[in-house]
Write an enzyme that holds these catalytic residues in place. Structure first.
Site, short mmCIF file in Angstrom:
data_model
loop_
_atom_site.label_atom_id
_atom_site.label_comp_id
_atom_site.label_asym_id
_atom_site.label_seq_id
_atom_site.Cartn_x
_atom_site.Cartn_y
_atom_site.Cartn_z
N HIS A 63 -41.68 54.76 88.16
CA HIS A 63 -40.53 54.33 87.21
C HIS A 63 -39.36 53.81 88.14
O HIS A 63 -38.93 54.34 88.97
CB HIS A 63 -39.98 55.57 86.43
CG HIS A 63 -38.87 55.38 85.41
ND1 HIS A 63 -37.70 55.05 85.91
CD2 HIS A 63 -38.97 55.50 84.23
CE1 HIS A 63 -37.01 54.86 84.54
NE2 HIS A 63 -37.77 54.97 83.73
N ILE A 64 -39.13 52.52 87.92
CA ILE A 64 -38.40 51.87 88.81
C ILE A 64 -36.86 52.01 88.40
O ILE A 64 -36.54 51.47 87.33
CB ILE A 64 -38.62 50.31 88.89
CG1 ILE A 64 -40.19 50.14 89.29
CG2 ILE A 64 -37.91 49.49 89.92
CD1 ILE A 64 -40.65 48.76 88.91
#
Length: 154
Positions: free
Chosen positions: A77-78
């Site tokens: 999850h950036i």
């Protein structure tokens, strides 16, 4: 009996590795989404942390997930609240359903451009099917190129 070696999970980007509890978001920090670790990225290239099948590339390009051949599902999850950017600033290099190798570039972004737009670019790396797998080893202080966590089938 011999224990299985397990699945080794590597950092998906260069940067400082941190414990999940240190992520600046209470949902991720609590482990509610899954157990794992996070990286404060120093570059905008996000790669597969494992070999496997790309099972998710979010429409907003802020997250992707890979299922290993052994069945562990790893979500990258950036950044925090990056879903609100609706994909602006992100570029996808691979598509859902593709086989990927550890180190294959999945998504890139310009960190300098993105950082002022969100609360943090800290990137959680999570085991999302913890009912089937457990984290067997954690090496938060691992050197570049060494596994951060090892997961084993329960």
């Amino acid at each position: 009996m011999f224990k299985k070696k397990g699945e080794q999970i590597f950092a998906p980007t260069a940067g400082s590795v941190m414990a999940l509890a240190d992520v600046p978001d209470p949902v991720f920090a609590s482990g509610a989404v899954g157990e794992g670790f996070a990286v404060e990225p120093s570059e905008g290239s996000f790669t597969s942390p494992v070999d496997g099948e790309l099972i998710l590339v979010a429409k907003t390009l802020h997250a992707f997930a890979v299922r290993t051949d052994g069945g562990a599902e790893i979500l990258v999850h950036i950044g925090m609240d990056t879903v609100k950017l609706k994909g602006a600033g992100f570029t996808a290099h691979r598509a859902k359903g593709e086989q990927v190798k550890r180190g294959d570039v999945i998504i890139t972004c310009d960190l300098a451009q993105m950082t002022p737009l969100v609360p943090s670019m800290v990137t959680p790396v999570l085991l999302t099917n913890g009912k089937d797998f457990a984290i067997a080893e954690t090496e938060i202080g691992a050197a570049d190129g060494t596994p951060i966590i090892t997961v084993r089938k329960k």
